[in-house]
Structure formats: structure tokens, C-alpha cells
Design a protein around this motif. Sequence first.
Motif, PDB file in Angstrom:
ATOM      1  N   GLN A 228       0.825  -1.199   0.000  1.00 19.88           N
ATOM      2  CA  GLN A 228       0.000   0.000   0.000  1.00 19.88           C
ATOM      3  C   GLN A 228       0.866   1.258   0.000  1.00 19.88           C
ATOM      4  N   LEU A 229       2.016   1.205   0.665  1.00 19.99           N
ATOM      5  CA  LEU A 229       2.906   2.361   0.717  1.00 19.99           C
ATOM      6  C   LEU A 229       3.387   2.747  -0.675  1.00 19.99           C
ATOM      7  N   VAL A 230       3.784   1.777  -1.465  1.00 21.92           N
ATOM      8  CA  VAL A 230       4.250   2.067  -2.826  1.00 21.92           C
ATOM      9  C   VAL A 230       3.112   2.609  -3.679  1.00 21.92           C
ATOM     10  N   ARG A 231       1.911   2.021  -3.563  1.00 21.56           N
ATOM     11  CA  ARG A 231       0.761   2.536  -4.327  1.00 21.56           C
ATOM     12  C   ARG A 231       0.458   3.979  -3.942  1.00 21.56           C
ATOM     13  N   ASP A 232       0.441   4.262  -2.642  1.00 25.54           N
ATOM     14  CA  ASP A 232       0.153   5.623  -2.179  1.00 25.54           C
ATOM     15  C   ASP A 232       1.238   6.594  -2.615  1.00 25.54           C
ATOM     16  N   ALA A 233       2.497   6.139  -2.574  1.00 29.84           N
ATOM     17  CA  ALA A 233       3.604   7.013  -2.967  1.00 29.84           C
ATOM     18  C   ALA A 233       3.523   7.383  -4.445  1.00 29.84           C
ATOM     19  N   ARG A 234       3.192   6.427  -5.285  1.00 27.93           N
ATOM     20  CA  ARG A 234       3.061   6.712  -6.721  1.00 27.93           C
ATOM     21  C   ARG A 234       1.922   7.673  -7.008  1.00 27.93           C
ATOM     22  N   GLU A 235       0.860   7.591  -6.188  1.00 26.97           N
ATOM     23  CA  GLU A 235      -0.250   8.522  -6.351  1.00 26.97           C
ATOM     24  C   GLU A 235       0.116   9.918  -5.826  1.00 26.97           C
ATOM     25  N   GLN A 236       0.846   9.954  -4.703  1.00 33.63           N
ATOM     26  CA  GLN A 236       1.228  11.231  -4.099  1.00 33.63           C
ATOM     27  C   GLN A 236       2.284  11.958  -4.933  1.00 33.63           C
ATOM     28  N   TYR A 237       3.224  11.179  -5.512  1.00 28.62           N
ATOM     29  CA  TYR A 237       4.310  11.762  -6.306  1.00 28.62           C
ATOM     30  C   TYR A 237       4.360  11.058  -7.668  1.00 28.62           C
ATOM     31  N   PRO A 238       3.452  11.402  -8.572  1.00 27.47           N
ATOM     32  CA  PRO A 238       3.357  10.682  -9.848  1.00 27.47           C
ATOM     33  C   PRO A 238       4.597  10.799 -10.730  1.00 27.47           C
ATOM     34  N   ASP A 239       5.430  11.800 -10.506  1.00 29.11           N
ATOM     35  CA  ASP A 239       6.621  11.982 -11.343  1.00 29.11           C
ATOM     36  C   ASP A 239       7.860  11.329 -10.741  1.00 29.11           C
ATOM     37  N   VAL A 240       7.673  10.634  -9.614  1.00 30.39           N
ATOM     38  CA  VAL A 240       8.785   9.964  -8.946  1.00 30.39           C
ATOM     39  C   VAL A 240       8.637   8.459  -9.147  1.00 30.39           C
ATOM     40  N   SER A 241       9.743   7.801  -9.349  1.00 30.28           N
ATOM     41  CA  SER A 241       9.743   6.346  -9.524  1.00 30.28           C
ATOM     42  C   SER A 241       9.943   5.667  -8.165  1.00 30.28           C
ATOM     43  N   PHE A 242       9.027   4.775  -7.800  1.00 30.86           N
ATOM     44  CA  PHE A 242       9.104   4.034  -6.529  1.00 30.86           C
ATOM     45  C   PHE A 242       9.123   2.542  -6.820  1.00 30.86           C
ATOM     46  N   ARG A 243       9.910   1.830  -6.025  1.00 29.49           N
ATOM     47  CA  ARG A 243       9.951   0.368  -6.151  1.00 29.49           C
ATOM     48  C   ARG A 243      10.294  -0.224  -4.796  1.00 29.49           C
ATOM     49  N   PHE A 244       9.567  -1.289  -4.421  1.00 25.44           N
ATOM     50  CA  PHE A 244       9.847  -1.976  -3.154  1.00 25.44           C
ATOM     51  C   PHE A 244      10.718  -3.185  -3.415  1.00 25.44           C
ATOM     52  N   ARG A 245      11.728  -3.359  -2.573  1.00 29.58           N
ATOM     53  CA  ARG A 245      12.584  -4.548  -2.644  1.00 29.58           C
ATOM     54  C   ARG A 245      12.606  -5.243  -1.295  1.00 29.58           C
ATOM     55  N   GLN A 246      12.397  -6.560  -1.312  1.00 25.30           N
ATOM     56  CA  GLN A 246      12.511  -7.359  -0.100  1.00 25.30           C
ATOM     57  C   GLN A 246      13.985  -7.580   0.210  1.00 25.30           C
ATOM     58  N   THR A 247      14.355  -7.402   1.478  1.00 26.29           N
ATOM     59  CA  THR A 247      15.732  -7.633   1.906  1.00 26.29           C
ATOM     60  C   THR A 247      15.743  -8.662   3.027  1.00 26.29           C
ATOM     61  N   ALA A 248      16.941  -9.084   3.396  1.00 25.83           N
ATOM     62  CA  ALA A 248      17.065 -10.129   4.415  1.00 25.83           C
ATOM     63  C   ALA A 248      16.557  -9.663   5.768  1.00 25.83           C
ATOM     64  N   ASP A 249      16.661  -8.376   6.049  1.00 31.04           N
ATOM     65  CA  ASP A 249      16.270  -7.870   7.366  1.00 31.04           C
ATOM     66  C   ASP A 249      15.032  -6.980   7.317  1.00 31.04           C
ATOM     67  N   GLY A 250      14.233  -7.108   6.267  1.00 32.42           N
ATOM     68  CA  GLY A 250      13.013  -6.306   6.189  1.00 32.42           C
ATOM     69  C   GLY A 250      12.690  -5.923   4.768  1.00 32.42           C
ATOM     70  N   GLY A 251      12.578  -4.632   4.501  1.00 33.57           N
ATOM     71  CA  GLY A 251      12.241  -4.165   3.170  1.00 33.57           C
ATOM     72  C   GLY A 251      12.883  -2.828   2.889  1.00 33.57           C
ATOM     73  N   ARG A 252      12.870  -2.455   1.626  1.00 29.49           N
ATOM     74  CA  ARG A 252      13.483  -1.201   1.200  1.00 29.49           C
ATOM     75  C   ARG A 252      12.637  -0.600   0.084  1.00 29.49           C
TER      76      ARG A 252
END
Length: 334
Positions: free
Chosen positions: A81-105
Motif C-alpha cells: 500500500q505504501l508504494v501505491r500511495d507514494a506513486r499517487e502522491q508523487y506521480p513523477d517519482v519512480s518508486f519500487r519496493f525490494r525485499q531484503t534479508a532484514d526487512g524491506g526497502r
Amino acid sequence: MASKRTMAIRLIPLCLALALLNGTASAQQQAFSREGLQLHYVWKYDNASTQAFTLTLPAETALPPWSAWRSAQADAFVFQQLVRDAREQYPDVSFRFRQTADGGRVDYQTSDEKLLPQIKSWLAQQQSTLFNAYLDQHYYKRHGGNDSHLIRPDHVRIAADSSPELQEIAQTLQRVIVASATEEQKKRYPNDEKSLVTAGLLDFVQSIPYDPLQSSDGLRGVTFLMPEQVLAQNRGDCDSKSALMMALLAALYPDLPQAIVYIPDHALLAVALPAYSGNEETVAIEGQPFLPLEVTGPAELAPGVLGEKSRLYLRSHEYQYERFHPTVTNSTPN
């Protein structure tokens, strides 16, 4: 840019102290059976005569079945949901979520470097909002304040939402307790039906078989049952039983001040009722003396009587609590 968003949240165990409450006779649930929504009991309270009665569960409930805490599920909800909301809030910014060993980024890129501090701040605030929404949806709550990394069931909200659904059950138990009360019990609580019924309800909940609700991964204290589930399954641990007791009391006496009290590895209830014997323990809630109620069982501990560990922590003021704020309408008269 990359913004690390590890959740680092864990559930606090609340019921690892059963042995400390096993020192006296077991509360007397002599028989239990279930047929659909009908719960059949044979129960003996103190020196009163044995009672056989039936409680009827509500056909529908607004509360979901309890879902054990899973950090991965919470992370997935929040980050997606954070990535979806971020893309809506900042449509000209590129967002991507990556899973990491100790959480997420959350990675983000923009040609406008002036936006970077704003984006970082917004992501942190929105993540907190989404995580709190997830907790609220699943009846969880941070334990110890808004910045705590420990969570627990939201016992007060669970009790408040369950209470209207349990009103018929509470009234049936009230009638059984009052009708079967001995002269000794009536003398113990002279002209105080509220205290008499509270003591009877406490014995009834204590008599429900204790179950640590051990999770499939072998960790104790990580699961919970809603009040109606405690009744339907005839089992519960300390905080599950505390929520049930709180809901039953609120259904009968909505103006009775209550609080759930937390000590390490344990939960109990406290109510603003008078002490009659003079030997009862009390716990300070917002500066006022409350009678503690050890709901866990199977020991029959009367209002104001504590297990050894509870007594140690309460006397040394090493506890936390959350108030169940009462209403002033529809209270059953004393």
C-alpha cells in the motif's frame, strides 16, 4: 535513493505464569458440552448449590476470528500500500519496493533533488499511518506507547466491541449467580449485588479450562481468542479470559470502572469495587484503588486475592494498565 523501512515489530507474550496460580483448589466447572450455539454447563460456585444452565452464543458477530500475528503479512500489507500511495502522491517519482534479508526497502528516483527530504519524511509518516491501520483492522495495539516495537491484542477495544453481543449471556450468568447465592455469600457482599455478581463471574471465568494457546511454531503466548471464542471453545489464557471478563462486566455494569493490568508475562483485570474483608490487595489506577481480579484460573482466587507473582509486581508498582472507560447509561442497578 533508497529508504529502508524495516518494521522490527514483535508480539509481547502475556501468559507464561500459569504455575503461580495453581496453588489452590480448582474452580468448579463440573461439565461442559456444546450443541451448535448452545453451551451447556454444570457449575458449582463456592458453597452454593450445583447449577445446570445453558448459554446461547450470538448467531452473528461483528468481530473477526482471531488471527495470530505474522510480521510478514503486516509487512506485505504496509509496503504494497505504501508504494501505491507514494506513486499517487508523487506521480513523477519512480518508486519500487525490494525485499531484503532484514526487512524491506523502498527505492525512489526523481530528477528534482529538492523533493528528496520531503519524500523521505512522507514515506516515514505514511508507513506509520498504514501500520497503525493494519493494527486497528486486526485488533492489535502497540504495548507501552506509540513508539513501542511490542504489540499485543487490543484487549479494551475487543471487550468493548464484544460486550453488546454478550449481553444475553451476561444476564443469564447474573441470574444464575444471584439465584444460587448462599446466605454466606450475601453477607460477604451486603446489599451489593454488583460485587456479588462480579465475584461469581470471576469464578465462572476462572473455571474455564486454562490453555496457553500455544502456536504451531512452538512459541507460547503468541495467540489469543476473542471472548466468544473462549466461550465456544471452553478454553483460554490470561489475556483472553481478561477480555471475556471485561466484556461480561461491561454488558451488565457499563458504569463500572475497569482496567486491564499488565505485568511481565501476565495480564489480569482490576475493577473499582469496595473491599469488604479488609485483607484484599488493591492496585492504583489513575490514583484510585481498584480490586485486582486474577481471571486465569484454575485457582479460585476471590476479588482482591492475587497470585504470588502478581502480588510482587503490583506491590512494587511494576505494572502497566489500560482503562476501560465506562459509560453512565443502561447500567444494571445494584
